[in-house]
Design a protein around this motif. Structure first.
Motif, PDB file in Angstrom:
ATOM      1  N   ASN A 125       0.862  -0.849   0.044  1.00  0.00           N
ATOM      2  CA  ASN A 125       0.406  -0.235   0.259  1.00  0.00           C
ATOM      3  C   ASN A 125       1.455   1.295  -0.056  1.00  0.00           C
ATOM      4  O   ASN A 125       0.154   2.556   0.218  1.00  0.00           O
ATOM      5  N   HIS A 130      -4.212   4.557   1.173  1.00  0.00           N
ATOM      6  CA  HIS A 130      -5.028   3.777   0.876  1.00  0.00           C
ATOM      7  C   HIS A 130      -5.485   3.476   2.892  1.00  0.00           C
ATOM      8  O   HIS A 130      -4.565   3.632   3.487  1.00  0.00           O
ATOM      9  N   ILE A 132      -6.457   1.447   5.624  1.00  0.00           N
ATOM     10  CA  ILE A 132      -6.634   0.019   5.241  1.00  0.00           C
ATOM     11  C   ILE A 132      -6.889  -0.131   6.550  1.00  0.00           C
ATOM     12  O   ILE A 132      -5.517  -0.049   7.842  1.00  0.00           O
ATOM     13  N   ALA A 160      -8.070  -5.780  -4.338  1.00  0.00           N
ATOM     14  CA  ALA A 160      -8.944  -3.838  -3.767  1.00  0.00           C
ATOM     15  C   ALA A 160      -7.398  -2.730  -3.916  1.00  0.00           C
ATOM     16  O   ALA A 160      -8.369  -1.599  -3.915  1.00  0.00           O
ATOM     17  N   ILE A 161      -6.215  -2.496  -3.288  1.00  0.00           N
ATOM     18  CA  ILE A 161      -5.725  -2.042  -3.224  1.00  0.00           C
ATOM     19  C   ILE A 161      -5.386  -1.654  -4.871  1.00  0.00           C
ATOM     20  O   ILE A 161      -4.783   0.155  -4.790  1.00  0.00           O
ATOM     21  N   THR A 164      -8.434   1.246  -6.743  1.00  0.00           N
ATOM     22  CA  THR A 164      -8.820   1.698  -5.693  1.00  0.00           C
ATOM     23  C   THR A 164      -7.393   2.772  -6.389  1.00  0.00           C
ATOM     24  O   THR A 164      -6.515   3.397  -5.771  1.00  0.00           O
ATOM     25  N   ILE A 170     -10.159   1.371   2.649  1.00  0.00           N
ATOM     26  CA  ILE A 170     -10.570  -0.132   1.870  1.00  0.00           C
ATOM     27  C   ILE A 170     -10.585  -1.014   3.967  1.00  0.00           C
ATOM     28  O   ILE A 170      -9.553  -0.841   4.535  1.00  0.00           O
ATOM     29  N   ASP A 187     -13.742  -2.394  -1.015  1.00  0.00           N
ATOM     30  CA  ASP A 187     -13.335  -0.798  -1.064  1.00  0.00           C
ATOM     31  C   ASP A 187     -14.029   0.027  -1.802  1.00  0.00           C
ATOM     32  O   ASP A 187     -15.049  -0.378  -2.142  1.00  0.00           O
ATOM     33  N   GLY A 189     -13.257   2.241  -4.617  1.00  0.00           N
ATOM     34  CA  GLY A 189     -12.599   1.965  -5.246  1.00  0.00           C
ATOM     35  C   GLY A 189     -13.364   1.994  -7.222  1.00  0.00           C
ATOM     36  O   GLY A 189     -14.176   2.843  -7.506  1.00  0.00           O
ATOM     37  N   GLY A 245     -17.106   1.109  -6.202  1.00  0.00           N
ATOM     38  CA  GLY A 245     -16.502   0.575  -5.376  1.00  0.00           C
ATOM     39  C   GLY A 245     -17.679  -1.344  -5.430  1.00  0.00           C
ATOM     40  O   GLY A 245     -17.890  -1.190  -5.936  1.00  0.00           O
TER      41      GLY A 245
END
Ligand code: ADP
Length: 263
Positions: A125, A130, A132, A160-161, A164, A170, A187, A189, A245
């Protein structure tokens, strides 16, 4: 009666009665087995040459007196060989999961496993920044394959990372439900348009292949996730709204849950 024959049964309503349809899927099973072996053999055979290539490329790239116009070529070769290596490793993993249907099942401490997945995610990340969150609402663990589950759940979190835009939110959770325990990654995203949802777990299916490649994706992650979950009798659920998302989740049924003993 014949152990070399595969039959598939289906029960359908037929007026007030039920109709039992039996299909002979021996040939299909046979072809599927050939496909599995072929992919496993090819990926295995490609492993050694790739390791040699990567080793030499690394050695050559370190040469300080290399002409500038060669350097760019070496960089590209290194990047592409690393990509090929990721695809081969994912194909090998997928073949192994398909073949060893019940690979070393043990009792898994989910708090430990999820903390590990979370720590790895935080390392990945760094460039995305983000926020998390990890919510562990139950100490209940699982009976399953630690190695494969670690890989599958990490895949969902890394996706998800990746999908997004920077600075997103997240949330990873492990909660108790009536049917078992639920793992979820949510997420905010880019989301996924509805027409793609049913195809996402197919090998090499991507919504946007350019973006997936840019982020180092192989297009095999969700196929791996689906197979690992299937081994634990859990099914992947995907809820997503484009531009809003996505939530990827799975409920592990009670027969795979190992209740925590609180002293
Ligand atoms: P990849 O290596 O391309 O990420 P995956 O099998 O993991 O392959 O995922 C397949 C595709 O599903 C991705 O290419 C992407 O288009 C989509 N996808 C997966 N996770 C997400 C997510 N959290 N948000 C939006 N799209 C996603």
């Amino acid at each position: 009666q014949d152990p070399n024959r595969y039959l598939k049964c289906e029960l359908k309503p037929f007026g007030d009665e039920k109709l039992l349809i039996i299909y002979d899927v021996t040939r299909l099973q046979h072809l599927e087995g050939m496909r599995r072996d072929f992919v496993a053999n090819v990926s295995h055979e490609l492993g050694t040459p790739l390791t040699v290539l990567m080793g030499y490329l690394e050695n050559f790239s370190d040469q300080p007196d290399m002409p500038a116009h060669w350097r760019r070529g070496f960089e590209l070769m290194t990047q592409q060989t690393a990509r090929m290596n990721r695809v081969v490793n994912d194909l090998l993993l997928l073949s192994r999961i398909e073949i060893e249907e019940t690979h070393e099942f043990n009792e898994i401490d989910m708090t430990k496993l999820l903390t590990h997945v979370y720590d790895d995610a935080q390392a990945y990340n760094q460039e995305y920044k983000h926020t998390i969150h990890l919510h562990i609402d139950t100490y209940d663990g699982l009976y399953g394959s630690e190695m494969y589950l670690n890989s599958a759940l990490s895949n969902l979190v890394i996706n998800a990372i990746k999908y997004t835009p920077k600075g997103g939110n997240i949330s990873i959770s492990w909660t108790k439900t009536l049917e078992g325990c639920r793992f979820a990654v949510e997420d905010n995203g880019i989301g996924i348009a509805p027409q793609h949802l049913t195809r996402l777990t197919e090998r090499f299916y991507r919504v946007d292949s350019g973006r997936s490649r840019e982020t180092g994706g192989t297009g095999l992650g969700l196929a791996i996730v689906k197979h690992v979950l299937y081994q634990h009798e859990a099914h992947l659920q995907i809820e997503s709204i484009e531009g809003v998302g996505s939530t990827f989740s799975a409920v592990f049924p009670n027969n795979y849950i190992r209740s925590a003993v609180i002293n």
